[in-house]
Design a protein around this motif. Sequence first.
Motif, PDB file in Angstrom:
ATOM      1  N   THR A 265       5.647   8.971   3.124  1.00 42.43           N
ATOM      2  CA  THR A 265       4.474   8.731   4.270  1.00 42.43           C
ATOM      3  C   THR A 265       3.953   7.546   4.379  1.00 42.43           C
ATOM      4  OG1 THR A 265       2.668  10.038   5.021  1.00 42.43           O
ATOM      5  CG2 THR A 265       2.583   9.153   2.880  1.00 42.43           C
ATOM      6  N   VAL A 266       3.562   7.261   5.838  1.00 48.18           N
ATOM      7  CA  VAL A 266       3.089   6.013   6.245  1.00 48.18           C
ATOM      8  C   VAL A 266       1.470   6.164   6.321  1.00 48.18           C
ATOM      9  CG1 VAL A 266       2.832   4.287   8.006  1.00 48.18           C
ATOM     10  CG2 VAL A 266       5.056   5.346   7.571  1.00 48.18           C
ATOM     11  N   LEU A 267       0.948   5.526   5.368  1.00 52.09           N
ATOM     12  CA  LEU A 267      -0.723   5.260   5.486  1.00 52.09           C
ATOM     13  C   LEU A 267      -1.236   4.446   6.345  1.00 52.09           C
ATOM     14  CD1 LEU A 267      -3.551   5.863   4.092  1.00 52.09           C
ATOM     15  CD2 LEU A 267      -2.690   4.149   2.477  1.00 52.09           C
ATOM     16  N   ARG A 268      -2.067   4.646   7.262  1.00 52.84           N
ATOM     17  CA  ARG A 268      -2.766   3.738   8.193  1.00 52.84           C
ATOM     18  C   ARG A 268      -4.194   3.612   7.985  1.00 52.84           C
ATOM     19  NH1 ARG A 268       0.518   5.687  13.727  1.00 52.84           N
ATOM     20  NH2 ARG A 268       2.456   4.938  13.228  1.00 52.84           N
ATOM     21  N   VAL A 269      -4.598   2.268   7.967  1.00 51.47           N
ATOM     22  CA  VAL A 269      -6.073   2.014   7.826  1.00 51.47           C
ATOM     23  C   VAL A 269      -6.357   0.775   8.839  1.00 51.47           C
ATOM     24  CG1 VAL A 269      -7.564   1.180   6.170  1.00 51.47           C
ATOM     25  CG2 VAL A 269      -5.851   2.392   5.326  1.00 51.47           C
ATOM     26  N   HIS A 270      -7.321   1.051   9.610  1.00 52.26           N
ATOM     27  CA  HIS A 270      -7.623  -0.071  10.421  1.00 52.26           C
ATOM     28  C   HIS A 270      -8.422  -1.132   9.817  1.00 52.26           C
ATOM     29  CE1 HIS A 270      -9.561  -1.680  14.032  1.00 52.26           C
ATOM     30  NE2 HIS A 270      -9.193  -0.690  14.905  1.00 52.26           N
ATOM     31  N   SER A 271      -7.950  -2.237  10.254  1.00 54.96           N
ATOM     32  CA  SER A 271      -8.428  -3.405   9.678  1.00 54.96           C
ATOM     33  C   SER A 271      -9.868  -3.614   9.570  1.00 54.96           C
ATOM     34  CB  SER A 271      -7.704  -4.725  10.587  1.00 54.96           C
ATOM     35  OG  SER A 271      -8.151  -4.643  11.828  1.00 54.96           O
ATOM     36  N   VAL A 273     -11.940  -1.298   9.331  1.00 54.75           N
ATOM     37  CA  VAL A 273     -12.600  -0.494   8.046  1.00 54.75           C
ATOM     38  C   VAL A 273     -12.398  -1.061   6.775  1.00 54.75           C
ATOM     39  CG1 VAL A 273     -11.989   1.644   6.614  1.00 54.75           C
ATOM     40  CG2 VAL A 273     -12.239   1.658   9.318  1.00 54.75           C
ATOM     41  N   ALA A 274     -11.021  -1.802   6.685  1.00 52.30           N
ATOM     42  CA  ALA A 274     -10.576  -2.474   5.466  1.00 52.30           C
ATOM     43  C   ALA A 274     -11.342  -3.809   5.178  1.00 52.30           C
ATOM     44  CB  ALA A 274      -9.217  -2.699   5.581  1.00 52.30           C
ATOM     45  N   ASP A 275     -11.882  -4.393   6.177  1.00 55.52           N
ATOM     46  CA  ASP A 275     -12.669  -5.683   6.123  1.00 55.52           C
ATOM     47  C   ASP A 275     -14.081  -5.216   5.904  1.00 55.52           C
ATOM     48  OD1 ASP A 275     -10.376  -6.920   6.497  1.00 55.52           O
ATOM     49  OD2 ASP A 275     -10.890  -7.110   8.626  1.00 55.52           O
ATOM     50  N   LEU A 276     -14.675  -4.321   6.308  1.00 57.78           N
ATOM     51  CA  LEU A 276     -16.131  -4.146   6.571  1.00 57.78           C
ATOM     52  C   LEU A 276     -16.628  -3.187   5.524  1.00 57.78           C
ATOM     53  CD1 LEU A 276     -16.686  -4.765  10.316  1.00 57.78           C
ATOM     54  CD2 LEU A 276     -16.799  -6.528   8.363  1.00 57.78           C
ATOM     55  N   ASN A 282     -13.560   0.493  -2.408  1.00 61.30           N
ATOM     56  CA  ASN A 282     -12.313  -0.149  -1.802  1.00 61.30           C
ATOM     57  C   ASN A 282     -11.889   1.076  -0.885  1.00 61.30           C
ATOM     58  OD1 ASN A 282      -9.587  -1.144  -0.989  1.00 61.30           O
ATOM     59  ND2 ASN A 282     -10.564  -2.847  -1.842  1.00 61.30           N
ATOM     60  N   GLN A 283     -12.019   0.905   0.448  1.00 55.90           N
ATOM     61  CA  GLN A 283     -11.542   2.110   1.317  1.00 55.90           C
ATOM     62  C   GLN A 283      -9.905   2.288   1.164  1.00 55.90           C
ATOM     63  OE1 GLN A 283     -12.878   4.176   3.143  1.00 55.90           O
ATOM     64  NE2 GLN A 283     -15.122   3.467   3.380  1.00 55.90           N
ATOM     65  N   VAL A 284      -9.297   0.800   1.120  1.00 54.07           N
ATOM     66  CA  VAL A 284      -7.690   0.868   1.424  1.00 54.07           C
ATOM     67  C   VAL A 284      -7.349   1.827  -0.127  1.00 54.07           C
ATOM     68  CG1 VAL A 284      -5.622  -0.136   1.067  1.00 54.07           C
ATOM     69  CG2 VAL A 284      -7.308  -0.724   2.571  1.00 54.07           C
ATOM     70  N   GLU A 285      -7.986   1.544  -1.379  1.00 53.31           N
ATOM     71  CA  GLU A 285      -7.548   1.980  -2.859  1.00 53.31           C
ATOM     72  C   GLU A 285      -7.980   3.474  -2.529  1.00 53.31           C
ATOM     73  OE1 GLU A 285      -9.737   0.123  -5.797  1.00 53.31           O
ATOM     74  OE2 GLU A 285      -8.396  -1.974  -5.633  1.00 53.31           O
ATOM     75  N   LEU A 290      -5.616   9.229  -2.689  1.00 52.66           N
ATOM     76  CA  LEU A 290      -5.564  10.493  -2.350  1.00 52.66           C
ATOM     77  C   LEU A 290      -4.087  10.631  -1.755  1.00 52.66           C
ATOM     78  CD1 LEU A 290      -9.216  11.124  -0.563  1.00 52.66           C
ATOM     79  CD2 LEU A 290      -8.239  11.505  -2.857  1.00 52.66           C
ATOM     80  N   THR A 291      -3.520   9.854  -0.932  1.00 45.09           N
ATOM     81  CA  THR A 291      -2.181   9.871  -0.507  1.00 45.09           C
ATOM     82  C   THR A 291      -1.249  10.166  -1.701  1.00 45.09           C
ATOM     83  OG1 THR A 291      -2.773   8.448   1.444  1.00 45.09           O
ATOM     84  CG2 THR A 291      -0.339   8.829   1.005  1.00 45.09           C
ATOM     85  N   ILE A 292      -1.269   9.153  -2.710  1.00 48.63           N
ATOM     86  CA  ILE A 292      -0.432   9.219  -3.808  1.00 48.63           C
ATOM     87  C   ILE A 292      -0.738  10.736  -4.620  1.00 48.63           C
ATOM     88  CG2 ILE A 292       0.033   8.539  -6.122  1.00 48.63           C
ATOM     89  CD1 ILE A 292      -0.633   5.826  -5.166  1.00 48.63           C
TER      90      ILE A 292
END
Length: 473
Positions: A265-271, A273-276, A282-285, A290-292
Amino acid sequence: MTATESVATGFPVNGDKPQLSLSTEAARNLATTTKSVPQMQGITSRWLLRILPWVQASGGVYRVNRRLTYTVGDGRVTFTGTGEDLRIVPQELREFAFLRGFEDEDVLTALAERFERHEFEPGQVIAEEGQPADRIYVIAHGKVTQIGTGPYGEQSTLGVLADGERFGDSAVIESQDTWDCTAKAATACTIMSLPQSAFEEVAGQSAELRAHIEQFLANVHQPQNPYGEAAIELAAGHTGEPDLPTTYVDYELAPREYELSVAQTVLRVHSRVADLFNEPMNQVEQQLRLTIEALRERQEHELVNNREFGLLYNCDNRQRIHTRTGPPTPDDLDDLLALVWKEPGYFLAHPRVIAAFGHECNRRGLYPTGVELNGHRVPAWRGIPILPCNKIGISDTRTSSIMLLRVGEQSQGVIGLHQTGIPDEYEPGLNVRFMDVNDKGIISYLVSAYYSAAVLVPDALGILEDVQIGLEG
């Protein structure tokens, strides 16, 4: 004035006493909330992934080499049409061991057209022990019980056959004088039969079919062990100096290869969200975690249900049995243990099937003792853990299956396949690769899990089919 206004001003409403301290609602505006990590209802115990020994498949392919086997495991026959129009698809006749690999479509069609339809009521005898065996029977619908006579005249159940299975193969290709057991309809049955005379009529018109049958019989009559493997000639218990037998071990010429499958799958995170928004988590983690989890759930589903390598579809048909009465009983699990008797490791079943087995034990006054497994107390039968697996589905008719596995390479059992050390590996056999950041500021990660499963020898896996869920009465 509302109750909220009363709290804010401190004046009583409807006779309430005045507030003497700061309310908890107001205090929460200055407090840091304690949060849980994101929860996911779809996460299960995934016992299958935990109990399988995982073997490194370098190059992405695992080859299972076996000794040469003369008798091929028979497949099941499917039918087309309904009601009075029920018939066998000619190509399905290749599921018969003696027709496997036969290519002449016209001959197969001629054989399919000569099958006769029969209806049997529950308890009616289909073929009786000692009577002439002159046809092959294929079960279209229903269950058939095979009953044999013991050395002292007692009757015992030898097996249960159901949809797509058959008996009497040798009756049409060899001279088999009488039936060696009685076949009786356990339920209402629709059965198709091919008389020996009809088979011989078609064979008499086809030299290719006669040659194919002769080759099959020559292979069957080769020296072999009870598993159909080419025999290794040995001598034992002799004295003096007799000539010793010579032998060699022959291998399959075209062994099966298992290629690693993939779930991606392709996981998408807005930069932004990832920065702030990374405190306290950690949002990306968390997105990745949950994707894993979802990928691992899909991995287990594929290991059970994939038609290429899934365990439900890759169990040898000689290793499939049916329940005696419907619900899963202790007798049924004992029959399953008799199939996988060499170091049986684990039962796997849907949670509702495990509950149905518990009901049957309760009905008989049996209370099996559970066992400890990886720090968990799990139900067991004969000391073999019974593990829940919701990936084993339940049909529309509320039936399911129970699997019994022997695991490990050294035990010639069932193994999981993966490859470790892949680029950007995040977990064994799973990697996370950064893809790009698009013009909307969205970061993309490719998440991939590579896996497969292999049954090293047929008797490493047994399946109890047509398990009925629900209490009677």
